[in-house]
Design an enzyme around this catalytic site. Structure first.
Site, PDB file in Angstrom:
ATOM      1  N   ARG A 102       0.785  -1.158   0.113  1.00  0.00           N
ATOM      2  CA  ARG A 102       0.096  -0.069   0.006  1.00  0.00           C
ATOM      3  C   ARG A 102       0.861   1.291   0.032  1.00  0.00           C
ATOM      4  O   ARG A 102       1.490   1.351   0.933  1.00  0.00           O
ATOM      5  CB  ARG A 102      -0.894  -0.023   1.391  1.00  0.00           C
ATOM      6  CG  ARG A 102      -1.579   1.209   1.345  1.00  0.00           C
ATOM      7  CD  ARG A 102      -2.521   1.416   2.501  1.00  0.00           C
ATOM      8  NE  ARG A 102      -3.691   0.512   2.013  1.00  0.00           N
ATOM      9  CZ  ARG A 102      -5.197   0.927   2.366  1.00  0.00           C
ATOM     10  NH1 ARG A 102      -5.165   1.490   3.488  1.00  0.00           N
ATOM     11  NH2 ARG A 102      -6.056   0.054   2.121  1.00  0.00           N
ATOM     12  N   HIS A 129      -7.602   0.797  -6.251  1.00  0.00           N
ATOM     13  CA  HIS A 129      -7.690  -0.299  -5.025  1.00  0.00           C
ATOM     14  C   HIS A 129      -8.562  -1.217  -5.515  1.00  0.00           C
ATOM     15  O   HIS A 129      -9.697  -1.591  -5.239  1.00  0.00           O
ATOM     16  CB  HIS A 129      -8.586   0.997  -3.905  1.00  0.00           C
ATOM     17  CG  HIS A 129      -8.372   0.039  -2.727  1.00  0.00           C
ATOM     18  ND1 HIS A 129      -7.644  -1.066  -2.327  1.00  0.00           N
ATOM     19  CD2 HIS A 129      -9.056   0.537  -1.406  1.00  0.00           C
ATOM     20  CE1 HIS A 129      -7.789  -1.257  -0.974  1.00  0.00           C
ATOM     21  NE2 HIS A 129      -8.744  -0.591  -0.415  1.00  0.00           N
ATOM     22  N   GLN A 132     -10.307  -3.872  -2.812  1.00  0.00           N
ATOM     23  CA  GLN A 132     -11.457  -3.369  -2.408  1.00  0.00           C
ATOM     24  C   GLN A 132     -12.568  -3.679  -3.119  1.00  0.00           C
ATOM     25  O   GLN A 132     -13.504  -4.304  -2.712  1.00  0.00           O
ATOM     26  CB  GLN A 132     -11.221  -1.937  -2.106  1.00  0.00           C
ATOM     27  CG  GLN A 132     -12.814  -1.166  -1.749  1.00  0.00           C
ATOM     28  CD  GLN A 132     -13.103  -1.794  -0.167  1.00  0.00           C
ATOM     29  OE1 GLN A 132     -12.385  -1.561   0.621  1.00  0.00           O
ATOM     30  NE2 GLN A 132     -14.242  -2.343   0.047  1.00  0.00           N
ATOM     31  N   ASP A 219     -17.291   7.442  -0.924  1.00  0.00           N
ATOM     32  CA  ASP A 219     -15.959   7.383  -0.264  1.00  0.00           C
ATOM     33  C   ASP A 219     -15.467   8.574   0.355  1.00  0.00           C
ATOM     34  O   ASP A 219     -16.336   9.725  -0.176  1.00  0.00           O
ATOM     35  CB  ASP A 219     -14.863   6.721  -1.325  1.00  0.00           C
ATOM     36  CG  ASP A 219     -13.182   6.617  -0.792  1.00  0.00           C
ATOM     37  OD1 ASP A 219     -13.305   6.383   0.505  1.00  0.00           O
ATOM     38  OD2 ASP A 219     -12.529   6.536  -1.386  1.00  0.00           O
ATOM     39  N   CYS A 259     -16.397   1.838   1.239  1.00  0.00           N
ATOM     40  CA  CYS A 259     -15.138   1.184   1.448  1.00  0.00           C
ATOM     41  C   CYS A 259     -14.905   1.172   2.874  1.00  0.00           C
ATOM     42  O   CYS A 259     -14.031   0.426   3.224  1.00  0.00           O
ATOM     43  CB  CYS A 259     -14.247   1.537   0.221  1.00  0.00           C
ATOM     44  SG  CYS A 259     -13.855   3.207   0.368  1.00  0.00           S
ATOM     45  N   ARG A 287     -13.747  -8.182   2.221  1.00  0.00           N
ATOM     46  CA  ARG A 287     -12.202  -8.166   2.200  1.00  0.00           C
ATOM     47  C   ARG A 287     -11.349  -9.312   2.466  1.00  0.00           C
ATOM     48  O   ARG A 287     -10.535  -9.925   1.693  1.00  0.00           O
ATOM     49  CB  ARG A 287     -11.976  -6.818   2.832  1.00  0.00           C
ATOM     50  CG  ARG A 287     -12.509  -5.413   2.509  1.00  0.00           C
ATOM     51  CD  ARG A 287     -11.808  -5.098   1.139  1.00  0.00           C
ATOM     52  NE  ARG A 287     -10.350  -4.976   1.148  1.00  0.00           N
ATOM     53  CZ  ARG A 287      -9.694  -3.992   1.366  1.00  0.00           C
ATOM     54  NH1 ARG A 287     -10.312  -3.066   1.964  1.00  0.00           N
ATOM     55  NH2 ARG A 287      -8.271  -4.050   1.262  1.00  0.00           N
TER      56      ARG A 287
HETATM   57  N1  NVA Z   1      -9.962   6.931  -1.194  1.00  0.00           N
HETATM   58  C1  NVA Z   1      -9.523   6.566   0.107  1.00  0.00           C
HETATM   59  C2  NVA Z   1      -9.739   4.825   0.204  1.00  0.00           C
HETATM   60  C3  NVA Z   1      -9.413   4.239   1.670  1.00  0.00           C
HETATM   61  C4  NVA Z   1      -9.751   2.951   1.862  1.00  0.00           C
HETATM   62  C5  NVA Z   1      -8.029   6.640   0.488  1.00  0.00           C
HETATM   63  O1  NVA Z   1      -7.207   6.545  -0.337  1.00  0.00           O
HETATM   64  O2  NVA Z   1      -7.719   7.339   1.611  1.00  0.00           O
HETATM   65  N1   CP Z   2     -10.996  -0.022   2.889  1.00  0.00           N
HETATM   66  C1   CP Z   2      -9.807  -0.061   3.155  1.00  0.00           C
HETATM   67  O1   CP Z   2      -8.925  -0.322   2.348  1.00  0.00           O
HETATM   68  O2   CP Z   2      -9.563   0.125   4.433  1.00  0.00           O
HETATM   69  P1   CP Z   2      -8.397   0.332   5.190  1.00  0.00           P
HETATM   70  O3   CP Z   2      -7.685   1.659   4.718  1.00  0.00           O
HETATM   71  O4   CP Z   2      -8.480   0.209   6.596  1.00  0.00           O
HETATM   72  O5   CP Z   2      -7.301  -0.857   5.075  1.00  0.00           O
END
Ligand code: NVA
Ligand code: CP
Length: 300
Positions: A102, A129, A132, A219, A259, A287
Site C-alpha cells: 500500500r 484499489h 477493495q 468514499d 469502502c 475483504r
Molecule cells: N480513497 C480512500 C480510500 C481508503 C480505503 C483513500 O485513499 O484514503
Molecule cells: N477500505 C480499506 O482499504 O480500509 P483500510 O484503509 O482500513 O485498509
C-alpha cells in the site's frame, strides 16, 4: 495470475474466477472447513499509509491459508530512508513468496513487480484499489445475484476507489455513473476506456447520475495524503453526499456501499449509513474472503 497491480489487467473471466473462489472460501470459513492452501508460504505487507481492513484481512487471510505474514511499515524499512524500490524488490524476492504493498505512487507498485520475481498485490495506491473492488463486486453479487444491466452510481471524489469501481463494474457488464464536481473527475484514460462500452456516464449532477441505481457507492472527500486539502474539499464536495434524497431517485431496493473508513454527515448521512450497515459491514467482511482468493490465485 502472477500479480494484482490493477483491475484493468484482469479479464472478466479472471475476475469472476476470483469471486467464485472467494465465495467458496467464505463458505468453508463459515462452516469450519480448513483450507490451508498456502502452507509454509510467506507474504510481506508493506504499508506506506494507514490501514485497518487491508492489514487485518491480509494477516488473518494468510493465517487461515496456513501461511504467515510480515507487517513491514515503510517507515521502518530502508525504503523509508531512500533505498530504491528496485533493490527492495530484488532483496525481498529472495525471502518471501509474495508482497502486498500500500503506497502513494502506482509506479512504485509496477516497479516492484518489474524488478521482483514474486507476486505483487496492490493494497491501494493513489491510482486504484483493486482488492477493495473485488470485495465490493462479491458483495453486489451476494445481494443482487448478477451484474449485467445493474446500475452502480458513485457519488464523490473521482479517486482511487472510483477508478477501480469503473473498471470492475464495466468489465462485469454493469452500467456505471459517477457524480463528482468539475475538476475532481476520475482518471481520464479510464473514463475514455469506460465510455467505449456505452455504459458509462460522469456529471456533476448527483440526482441525474443516481437515477435508477441498484448500487450507490461513496468514499471520503479527502483521501490519505490529501489531509492538507480537507477543509477546502469539505466546501467543494458539500452536495456530494449519499442521503435520503439520493436514495429516493434510486431503485427502491438499492444497496449502499462504502469502502470505509466513513465520515458521517460528510459523504454519507448517519441515517443512511445505519440503515444500510448490514451491506456495508458484509462488504468489509468480504475483504477477507476476496483477498484470500487473490492470494490463492497469485501464490498457489
Ligand atoms: N480513497 C480512500 C480510500 C481508503 C480505503 C483513500 O485513499 O484514503
Ligand atoms: N477500505 C480499506 O482499504 O480500509 P483500510 O484503509 O482500513 O485498509
Amino acid at each position: 495470475m502472477k500479480n494484482l497491480l490493477k483491475l484493468m489487467d484482469l479479464s472478466e473471466k479472471e475476475i469472476v474466477e476470483i469471486l467464485n473462489t472467494a465465495d467458496q472460501l467464505k463458505f468453508e470459513k463459515k462452516n469450519g472447513i480448513p483450507h490451508r492452501l498456502l502452507e509454509g508460504k510467506t507474504l510481506g505487507l508493506i504499508f506506506a499509509k494507514s490501514s485497518t481492513r487491508t492489514r487485518v484481512s491480509f494477516e488473518v487471510g494468510m493465517f487461515d491459508l496456513g501461511g504467515m505474514s510480515l507487517f513491514l511499515s515503510s517507515r521502518d524499512l530502508q525504503i523509508g530512508r531512500g533505498e530504491i524500490v528496485q533493490d527492495t524488490a530484488r532483496v525481498l524476492s529472495r525471502y518471501l513468496d509474495g508482497i502486498m504493498i500500500r503506497t502513494f505512487d502506482q509506479k512504485e507498485v509496477e516497479a516492484l513487480a518489474e524488478f521482483g520475481t514474486i507476486p505483487i498485490i496492490n493494497g491501494l495506491t493513489d491510482y486504484c484499489h483493486p482488492c477493495q473492488v473485488l470485495a465490493d463486486l462479491m458483495t453486489i453479487r451476494e445481494y443482487k445475484g448478477n451484474f449485467k444491466g445493474r446500475k452502480l452510481c458513485y457519488v464523490g471524489d473521482g479517486n482511487n476507489m472510483t477508478n477501480s469501481l469503473i473498471v470492475g463494474g464495466i468489465k462485469l457488464g454493469m452500467e456505471v455513473s459517477v457524480a463528482c464536481p468539475e475538476g475532481y473527475e476520475p482518471d481520464a484514460e479510464i473514463m475514455k476506456w469506460a465510455a467505449e462500452s456505452g455504459r458509462f456516464s460522469c456529471s456533476p449532477d448527483v440526482m441525474e447520475m443516481a437515477k435508477g441505481s441498484d448500487v450507490l457507492y461513496t468514499d471520503v472527500w479527502a483521501s490519505m495524503g490529501q489531509e492538507a486539502e480537507a477543509e477546502q474539499r469539505k466546501r467543494v464536495f458539500k452536495e456530494y453526499q449519499i442521503n435520503d434524497k439520493v436514495l429516493e431517485v434510486s431503485k427502491s431496493d438499492a444497496m449502499v456501499l462504502h469502502c470505509l473508513p466513513a465520515h458521517r454527515e460528510e459523504e454519507i448521512t448517519s441515517k443512511v449509513f445505519e440503515a444500510h450497515s448490514r451491506e456495508i459491514f458484509d462488504e468489509a467482511e468480504n475483504r477477507l474472503h476476496a483477498q484470500k482468493a487473490v492470494l490463492v490465485k497469485c501464490l498457489l
